[in-house]
Design an enzyme around this catalytic site. Structure first.
Site, short mmCIF file in Angstrom:
data_model
loop_
_atom_site.label_atom_id
_atom_site.label_comp_id
_atom_site.label_asym_id
_atom_site.label_seq_id
_atom_site.Cartn_x
_atom_site.Cartn_y
_atom_site.Cartn_z
N GLY A 207 0.82 -1.21 0.00
CA GLY A 207 0.00 0.00 0.00
C GLY A 207 0.85 1.26 0.00
O GLY A 207 1.76 1.40 -0.82
N GLY A 210 4.77 1.13 -0.34
CA GLY A 210 5.53 0.70 -1.51
C GLY A 210 5.40 -0.78 -1.83
O GLY A 210 4.41 -1.43 -1.47
N ASP A 238 -4.44 -3.24 -8.51
CA ASP A 238 -4.66 -3.64 -9.91
C ASP A 238 -3.97 -2.68 -10.86
O ASP A 238 -3.44 -3.09 -11.90
CB ASP A 238 -6.16 -3.67 -10.22
CG ASP A 238 -6.89 -4.59 -9.27
OD1 ASP A 238 -6.41 -5.71 -9.06
OD2 ASP A 238 -7.93 -4.18 -8.73
P1 AMP Z 1 -7.63 -3.51 -5.29
O1 AMP Z 1 -8.02 -2.28 -4.53
O2 AMP Z 1 -6.54 -3.28 -6.27
O3 AMP Z 1 -7.41 -4.68 -4.42
O4 AMP Z 1 -8.88 -3.92 -6.21
C1 AMP Z 1 -10.17 -3.46 -6.01
C2 AMP Z 1 -11.05 -4.01 -7.12
O5 AMP Z 1 -11.13 -5.42 -6.98
C3 AMP Z 1 -12.45 -3.47 -7.05
O6 AMP Z 1 -12.70 -2.66 -8.18
C4 AMP Z 1 -13.37 -4.69 -7.00
O7 AMP Z 1 -14.40 -4.66 -7.93
C5 AMP Z 1 -12.45 -5.86 -7.27
N1 AMP Z 1 -12.72 -6.99 -6.37
C6 AMP Z 1 -13.11 -6.96 -5.08
N2 AMP Z 1 -13.26 -8.21 -4.59
C7 AMP Z 1 -12.96 -9.05 -5.60
C8 AMP Z 1 -12.92 -10.48 -5.73
N3 AMP Z 1 -13.22 -11.28 -4.72
N4 AMP Z 1 -12.55 -10.99 -6.93
C9 AMP Z 1 -12.23 -10.20 -7.94
N5 AMP Z 1 -12.25 -8.85 -7.90
C10 AMP Z 1 -12.61 -8.27 -6.74
#
Ligand code: AMP
Length: 308
Positions: A207, A210, A238
């Site tokens: 987060g 880093g 992501d």
């Molecule tokens: P992050 O903050 O990079 O972990 O990713 C957040 C994104 O992950 C959000 O836009 C969600 O829609 C997606 N997300 C949340 N839970 C899941 C899950 N169990 N499987 C796949 N994608 C998810």
């Protein structure tokens, strides 16, 4: 330039942070990865599923950033995956309030024919069997398969997840999840255990603190850029994965040395993502803005020291 296949959710998110709250907005792992990787002008395709409730304008948004959407299935009478989360005051941790799998429940991914020979595959957050299903459709073994996942899948599909992790070259995972996966508190030990499962490279995201890249006994650390305004960390992981995989697909150099640069690109792009709610900041990012921030990154981390 390599082709890039991106797998992950395309979703509706409802987010609450100390700075505000959103209704259902565009989200999903593949969405953030695609938007982020699009900054490298690579030939990419997203593989995912949405329901009939998903607005065409969101699909257009990906297409306009040159992400091929032929592999995004639309289930007309189904509902799109929905996730809702609430961040704590430190913004580094969050609680998931709702996860509705909806159309994801019976999803059979189909990689478009023209992407079955892609050199780089970014398996974003989704059911591990779907991630494996995509790998199985590749006609040639990808030069680089990268996997991202989260605690949700460790909780409900651990065996399937461990099987697919065996088949990838790189895993990107956050610190808490690395600890959950391995049962180890030390991230060094956790990374070693993950190497033993299969991936030669392990990226642990921390987060606002880093990211660490591990390969054999080598470790590289990139800080996150200190920011004045962090509104919404959703999608930062992501976006990091999109920057990491996009840069590697563009440069076609999958060495540890080049992966260090990919980590810097990933961190740089993630630093934009958190500045606004949802995907807003990622939708119109320019090369000029990215270069400026890379420059800031350089001066943040460069120093001369005389070893005597
Ligand atoms: P992050 O903050 O990079 O972990 O990713 C957040 C994104 O992950 C959000 O836009 C969600 O829609 C997606 N997300 C949340 N839970 C899941 C899950 N169990 N499987 C796949 N994608 C998810």
């Amino acid at each position: 330039m390599s082709k890039l296949v991106i797998v992950g959710t395309v979703a509706f998110d409802a987010i609450e942070t100390p700075f505000g709250k959103t209704d259902k907005i565009l989200g999903g792992a593949a969405t953030y990865i695609g938007l982020s990787a699009s900054n490298f002008n690579v030939d990419s395709a997203a593989v995912s599923v949405v329901g009939g409730d998903f607005p065409q304008k969101y699909l257009d948004l990906l297409e306009n950033r040159n992400v091929n959407i032929d592999g995004i299935e639309i289930v007309k009478d189904g509902k799109t995956f929905f996730w809702s989360g609430k961040y704590h005051n430190d913004m580094n941790s969050r609680d998931t309030l709702v996860t509705e799998l909806n159309v994801l429940e019976h999803f059979n991914p189909i990689v478009p024919d023209s992407y079955k020979d892609a050199e780089v595959v970014m398996l974003g957050n989704l059911h591990p069997l779907v991630q494996q299903g995509v790998l199985n459709q590749m006609t040639e073994k990808p030069k680089l398969a990268i996997l991202d996942t989260m605690n949700f899948w460790m909780d409900i599909a651990l065996e399937d997840l461990l099987s697919v992790i065996k088949n990838v070259d790189v895993i990107t995972i956050n610190d808490e999840e690395a600890r959950q996966l391995t049962g180890e508190y030390s991230l060094l030990v956790a990374a070693r255990k993950i190497h033993e499962i299969g991936p030669k490279y392990v990226v642990i995201k921390k987060g606002e603190h880093g990211a660490l890249l591990f390969h054999d006994d080598n470790v590289f650390y990139a800080p996150a850029l200190p920011l004045e305004e962090v509104f919404d960390p959703t999608g930062a992981g992501d976006t990091f994965a999109g920057g990491f995989s996009g840069y590697l697909a563009k440069t076609e150099d999958y060495s540890f040395e080049n992966m260090k640069k990919a980590v810097i690109y990933g961190s740089t792009l993630a630093s934009f993502c958190v500045e606004k709610f949802g995907t807003e900041r990622m939708q119109n990012l320019t090369d000029k803005e990215i270069h400026k921030r890379l420059d800031q990154f350089k001066s943040l981390t460069q120093f001369d020291i005389e070893l005597t």
